[in-house]
Design an enzyme around this catalytic site. Sequence first.
Site, short mmCIF file in Angstrom:
data_model
loop_
_atom_site.label_atom_id
_atom_site.label_comp_id
_atom_site.label_asym_id
_atom_site.label_seq_id
_atom_site.Cartn_x
_atom_site.Cartn_y
_atom_site.Cartn_z
N ASP A 25 0.74 -1.22 0.10
CA ASP A 25 -0.12 -0.08 -0.03
C ASP A 25 0.81 1.17 0.05
OD1 ASP A 25 -1.70 -2.06 0.46
OD2 ASP A 25 -2.93 -1.21 2.24
N ASP A 68 -4.56 -0.82 -1.51
CA ASP A 68 -5.83 -0.69 -0.86
C ASP A 68 -6.77 -0.08 -2.02
OD1 ASP A 68 -6.90 -1.24 1.69
OD2 ASP A 68 -6.92 1.06 2.01
N HIS A 70 -10.67 0.83 -2.63
CA HIS A 70 -12.17 0.91 -2.26
C HIS A 70 -13.17 1.44 -3.28
CE1 HIS A 70 -10.60 -0.21 1.74
NE2 HIS A 70 -9.74 0.71 1.77
N HIS A 87 -10.50 6.99 1.42
CA HIS A 87 -9.07 7.00 1.02
C HIS A 87 -9.15 5.86 0.00
CE1 HIS A 87 -9.31 3.79 4.16
NE2 HIS A 87 -8.63 3.36 3.45
N LYS A 112 -6.93 -4.94 -2.99
CA LYS A 112 -7.83 -5.74 -1.86
C LYS A 112 -8.82 -4.45 -1.66
CE LYS A 112 -4.07 -4.26 1.16
NZ LYS A 112 -4.68 -3.32 1.77
N CYS A 160 -1.96 -2.68 7.77
CA CYS A 160 -1.65 -3.68 6.84
C CYS A 160 -0.42 -4.26 6.49
CB CYS A 160 -2.13 -2.87 5.26
SG CYS A 160 -3.79 -2.21 5.19
C1 VGL Z 1 -4.87 0.76 5.61
C2 VGL Z 1 -6.21 1.75 7.00
C3 VGL Z 1 -7.18 1.78 6.26
C4 VGL Z 1 -3.46 0.33 5.48
C5 VGL Z 1 -5.85 0.54 4.93
O1 VGL Z 1 -2.95 0.26 4.13
O2 VGL Z 1 -2.56 0.07 6.21
N1 VGL Z 1 -4.96 1.43 6.89
N2 VGL Z 1 -7.26 1.02 5.19
ZN ZN Z 2 -8.45 1.07 3.77
#
Ligand code: VGL
Ligand code: ZN
Length: 209
Positions: A25, A68, A70, A87, A112, A160
């Site tokens: 990420d 990440d 979404h 985000h 993901k 993550c």
């Molecule tokens: C993450 C918070 C929400 C991460 C992803 O990549 O660690 N943290 N979504």
């Molecule tokens: Zn996230």
Amino acid sequence: MTDDASKFSELVTLSTQNTALIVVDVQNDFVDPRGSLYVQDAQSVVPNINSMISNVRSEGRLIVYTQDWHPEVTPHFAKDGGIWPVHCVGDTWGAEFYGELVVVPDGEFVRKGTGGEDGYSGFSVRDPQTGSESDTALERILQERGAEQVDVVGIATDYCVKETALDARRRGLSTVVYRNCMKGVELASGDTAAAIDAMIHAGVEVLDA
Ligand code: VGL
Ligand code: ZN
């Protein structure tokens, strides 16, 4: 090289050859100070991650990048009942890789959370309402390439990276994380240190290099 020395270097090559690198990420929303879930100082670890990427690449080893990713509406977001600001919405600037990250064209890419799940681990996603879990392509990709060990780097140490490293251990992989190649969100102070303890407890090796 003496016979012994050449045997030793052969062994080292063999032992690292099946180690894949998982880059978690490293995306604008987490790493760029303008990002919506900016992780303090995240940019400072990107050069360290890039040097790992260049070593791994020169040895012809596998690099897997997770993202990440979404939908606009997901119970992962505070506005829809979750805990996070919006985000890494798929196909927006925030979900793109951070500009300074070296992204190799022959890498593998795993997105993901695409179906609205919480996707903390690169290996699996979890429906925040029903709790049901399903696998991403990550384990299959590693198996197909014969990876038995993983180095996990990226963002965020306390979400993550931690979940990916713990999942790697559950799946029987030797797992190493590097303190200078990750950064924590630190929603509550102490979260990063607690995440490192949890990883050590699960058999993850934590190195400084
Ligand atoms: C993450 C918070 C929400 C991460 C992803 O990549 O660690 N943290 N979504
Ligand atoms: Zn996230």
